[in-house]
Motif scaffolding. Structure first.
Motif, PDB file in Angstrom:
ATOM      1  N   ASP A   1      31.484 -80.966  61.490  1.00  0.00           N
ATOM      2  CA  ASP A   1      31.240 -82.426  62.503  1.00  0.00           C
ATOM      3  C   ASP A   1      31.950 -82.259  63.842  1.00  0.00           C
ATOM      4  OD1 ASP A   1      29.250 -83.709  60.695  1.00  0.00           O
ATOM      5  OD2 ASP A   1      30.895 -84.866  59.831  1.00  0.00           O
ATOM      6  N   GLY A   2      31.877 -80.988  64.222  1.00  0.00           N
ATOM      7  CA  GLY A   2      32.665 -80.721  65.457  1.00  0.00           C
ATOM      8  C   GLY A   2      34.309 -80.592  65.442  1.00  0.00           C
TER       9      GLY A   2
ATOM     10  N   TYR B   1      37.599 -74.937  52.825  1.00  0.00           N
ATOM     11  CA  TYR B   1      38.199 -75.920  54.022  1.00  0.00           C
ATOM     12  C   TYR B   1      37.476 -77.035  53.936  1.00  0.00           C
ATOM     13  CZ  TYR B   1      39.983 -71.276  55.132  1.00  0.00           C
ATOM     14  OH  TYR B   1      40.530 -70.242  55.314  1.00  0.00           O
ATOM     15  N   GLN B   2      36.896 -77.703  52.908  1.00  0.00           N
ATOM     16  CA  GLN B   2      36.672 -79.120  52.505  1.00  0.00           C
ATOM     17  C   GLN B   2      35.576 -79.388  53.783  1.00  0.00           C
ATOM     18  OE1 GLN B   2      40.459 -81.042  53.199  1.00  0.00           O
ATOM     19  NE2 GLN B   2      40.658 -80.670  50.852  1.00  0.00           N
ATOM     20  N   CYS B   3      34.387 -78.700  53.743  1.00  0.00           N
ATOM     21  CA  CYS B   3      33.343 -79.084  54.471  1.00  0.00           C
ATOM     22  C   CYS B   3      32.642 -80.033  53.845  1.00  0.00           C
ATOM     23  CB  CYS B   3      31.993 -77.791  54.588  1.00  0.00           C
ATOM     24  SG  CYS B   3      30.717 -78.090  55.466  1.00  0.00           S
ATOM     25  N   PRO B   4      32.189 -81.148  54.871  1.00  0.00           N
ATOM     26  CA  PRO B   4      31.623 -82.374  54.316  1.00  0.00           C
ATOM     27  C   PRO B   4      30.119 -82.052  53.813  1.00  0.00           C
ATOM     28  CG  PRO B   4      31.774 -82.399  56.577  1.00  0.00           C
ATOM     29  CD  PRO B   4      32.454 -81.413  56.341  1.00  0.00           C
TER      30      PRO B   4
ATOM     31  N   ASP C   1      22.769 -71.650  69.470  1.00  0.00           N
ATOM     32  CA  ASP C   1      24.283 -71.143  69.306  1.00  0.00           C
ATOM     33  C   ASP C   1      24.769 -70.963  67.989  1.00  0.00           C
ATOM     34  OD1 ASP C   1      26.779 -70.166  69.682  1.00  0.00           O
ATOM     35  OD2 ASP C   1      27.315 -71.870  71.325  1.00  0.00           O
ATOM     36  N   PRO C   2      24.698 -70.069  67.411  1.00  0.00           N
ATOM     37  CA  PRO C   2      25.267 -69.965  65.946  1.00  0.00           C
ATOM     38  C   PRO C   2      26.567 -70.647  65.727  1.00  0.00           C
ATOM     39  CG  PRO C   2      23.942 -67.902  66.420  1.00  0.00           C
ATOM     40  CD  PRO C   2      24.158 -68.845  67.720  1.00  0.00           C
ATOM     41  N   LEU C   3      27.422 -70.135  66.709  1.00  0.00           N
ATOM     42  CA  LEU C   3      29.058 -70.680  66.684  1.00  0.00           C
ATOM     43  C   LEU C   3      28.847 -72.185  66.751  1.00  0.00           C
ATOM     44  CD1 LEU C   3      31.726 -69.530  66.571  1.00  0.00           C
ATOM     45  CD2 LEU C   3      31.907 -69.740  69.112  1.00  0.00           C
TER      46      LEU C   3
END
Length: 195
Positions: free
Chosen positions: A54-55, A20-23, A44-46
């Motif tokens: 980055d949101g 998922y191409q996390c930066p 909040d873990p979520l």
């Protein structure tokens, strides 16, 4: 939790970060989650999971994939890291294992990785809070970690062509290993004191 299970969880997290191409890289994600677990603030873990993109949480193709991501990160991985903060923790939290650097480029790469880990840990720990009212021992640990981040940054910013003889390189590499021990000691102080 068995060692093989921990390895499997780490591998699954790494594959999802890539898919998922996390930066952020795995070492940063692991340190950020550990910092959040150690934080004296309500976490909040979520929110922490969402912050990895980055949101902008990636669009997942199905509910099944969403369930897989949330279970992997928020149950398996978070739970594995939270064991370091339990009263009967068997193992202290350890940073990414690195061999002693044998070249200037390797030394710089190791310093960059360490700086990223500590920076991620501190980001997770502070939870965007401007001021912390913490006891003196906790404050000292945080000061030491922030000083170490600066030392790593100084190493990363060394000129690539800096001429070092073998003994100078060996001394710097030894210092990097000692800095890792210091960082782990202070991080575990925070994990035990604040989590």
């Amino acid at each position: 939790m068995m060692q093989s299970s921990a390895v499997a969880i780490h591998q699954h997290v790494q594959s999802l970060l890539s898919e998922y191409q996390c930066p952020y890289q795995f070492h940063e994600v692991r340190a950020a989650f550990m910092g959040a677990i150690a934080s004296p603030y309500v976490v909040d873990p979520l929110f922490e999971l969402n912050a990895l993109w980055d949101g902008e949480f990636p669009e997942l193709p199905s509910q099944e994939k969403l369930d897989e991501v949330t279970k992997t990160f928020l149950e398996d991985f978070w739970g594995l890291l939270a064991e370091h903060a339990s009263e009967d923790a068997v193992m202290p939290f350890m940073l990414t294992s690195l061999e002693k650097a044998t070249s200037l480029n390797e030394l710089i790469a190791h310093a960059q990785l360490r700086g990223e880990e500590l920076d991620a840990f501190l980001t997770g720990f502070f939870q965007d809070q401007e001021s912390l009212e913490l006891d003196e021992e906790v404050g000292e640990s945080l000061d030491i970690l922030e000083e170490l981040v600066q030392l790593y940054t100084n190493m990363v910013n060394m000129e690539k062509g800096t001429a070092l003889d073998v003994s100078e390189l060996s001394d710097l590499a030894d210092n990097l290993l000692k800095m890792t021990e210091m960082a782990e000691l202070e991080m575990n102080n925070l994990i035990v004191s604040c989590a």
